[in-house]
Motif scaffolding. Structure first.
Motif, PDB file in Angstrom:
ATOM      1  N   ALA A   1       0.848  -1.187   0.000  1.00  0.00           N
ATOM      2  CA  ALA A   1       0.000   0.000   0.000  1.00  0.00           C
ATOM      3  C   ALA A   1       0.885   1.237   0.000  1.00  0.00           C
ATOM      4  O   ALA A   1       1.995   1.219   0.535  1.00  0.00           O
ATOM      5  CB  ALA A   1      -0.917   0.011   1.225  1.00  0.00           C
ATOM      6  N   ALA A   2       0.400   2.313  -0.583  1.00  0.00           N
ATOM      7  CA  ALA A   2       1.177   3.547  -0.698  1.00  0.00           C
ATOM      8  C   ALA A   2       1.535   4.148   0.659  1.00  0.00           C
ATOM      9  O   ALA A   2       2.460   4.941   0.750  1.00  0.00           O
ATOM     10  CB  ALA A   2       0.422   4.563  -1.534  1.00  0.00           C
ATOM     11  N   ASP A   3       0.831   3.747   1.715  1.00  0.00           N
ATOM     12  CA  ASP A   3       1.134   4.287   3.050  1.00  0.00           C
ATOM     13  C   ASP A   3       2.308   3.574   3.718  1.00  0.00           C
ATOM     14  O   ASP A   3       2.649   3.870   4.851  1.00  0.00           O
ATOM     15  CB  ASP A   3      -0.094   4.253   3.955  1.00  0.00           C
ATOM     16  CG  ASP A   3      -0.561   2.850   4.282  1.00  0.00           C
ATOM     17  OD1 ASP A   3       0.062   1.869   3.824  1.00  0.00           O
ATOM     18  OD2 ASP A   3      -1.566   2.726   5.002  1.00  0.00           O
ATOM     19  N   GLY A   4       2.941   2.616   3.013  1.00  0.00           N
ATOM     20  CA  GLY A   4       4.138   1.970   3.534  1.00  0.00           C
ATOM     21  C   GLY A   4       3.913   0.605   4.153  1.00  0.00           C
ATOM     22  O   GLY A   4       4.808   0.045   4.749  1.00  0.00           O
ATOM     23  N   ARG A   5       2.727   0.027   3.997  1.00  0.00           N
ATOM     24  CA  ARG A   5       2.468  -1.299   4.552  1.00  0.00           C
ATOM     25  C   ARG A   5       2.649  -2.377   3.496  1.00  0.00           C
ATOM     26  O   ARG A   5       2.248  -2.212   2.351  1.00  0.00           O
ATOM     27  CB  ARG A   5       1.037  -1.386   5.107  1.00  0.00           C
ATOM     28  CG  ARG A   5       0.833  -0.601   6.370  1.00  0.00           C
ATOM     29  CD  ARG A   5      -0.588  -0.700   6.873  1.00  0.00           C
ATOM     30  NE  ARG A   5      -1.468  -0.028   5.904  1.00  0.00           N
ATOM     31  CZ  ARG A   5      -2.559  -0.570   5.376  1.00  0.00           C
ATOM     32  NH1 ARG A   5      -2.933  -1.777   5.705  1.00  0.00           N
ATOM     33  NH2 ARG A   5      -3.287   0.093   4.505  1.00  0.00           N
TER      34      ARG A   5
ATOM     35  N   HIS B   1       6.798  -3.115   6.929  1.00  0.00           N
ATOM     36  CA  HIS B   1       6.660  -1.689   6.641  1.00  0.00           C
ATOM     37  C   HIS B   1       7.826  -1.293   5.752  1.00  0.00           C
ATOM     38  O   HIS B   1       8.926  -1.820   5.896  1.00  0.00           O
ATOM     39  CB  HIS B   1       6.681  -0.871   7.939  1.00  0.00           C
ATOM     40  CG  HIS B   1       6.411   0.561   7.718  1.00  0.00           C
ATOM     41  ND1 HIS B   1       7.411   1.476   7.537  1.00  0.00           N
ATOM     42  CD2 HIS B   1       5.251   1.251   7.609  1.00  0.00           C
ATOM     43  CE1 HIS B   1       6.879   2.664   7.342  1.00  0.00           C
ATOM     44  NE2 HIS B   1       5.574   2.554   7.387  1.00  0.00           N
TER      45      HIS B   1
ATOM     46  N   THR C   1       9.953   2.052   3.655  1.00  0.00           N
ATOM     47  CA  THR C   1      10.179   3.471   3.413  1.00  0.00           C
ATOM     48  C   THR C   1      11.038   3.582   2.162  1.00  0.00           C
ATOM     49  O   THR C   1      11.811   2.675   1.842  1.00  0.00           O
ATOM     50  CB  THR C   1      10.899   4.162   4.596  1.00  0.00           C
ATOM     51  OG1 THR C   1      12.114   3.485   4.857  1.00  0.00           O
ATOM     52  CG2 THR C   1      10.040   4.149   5.840  1.00  0.00           C
TER      53      THR C   1
END
Length: 57
Positions: A29-33, A43, A45
């Motif tokens: 997912a774009a949120d880093g998951r 996770h 980055t």
């Protein structure tokens, strides 16, 4: 690893003769998951030249 635009990724494992073989797929997912095909959460980055993945075992 291969990250795909549809939100999936494939882990490549060392196969016979040291050739990479596709392993289980997961979701990102774009949120880093990340969620691996085995269900292991992670996770990530990114920077311009680096991808860091922290696997939670």
């Amino acid at each position: 690893m291969e990250f795909r635009a549809d939100g999936t990724f494939v882990e490549f494992l060392i196969g016979r003769g040291d050739a990479p073989e596709p392993g289980p797929t997961g979701r990102w997912a774009a949120d880093g998951r990340l969620t691996a095909g085995s269900g292991t959460p992670a996770h990530f980055t990114t920077t311009a030249d680096r991808l860091d993945i922290t696997w939670q075992h």
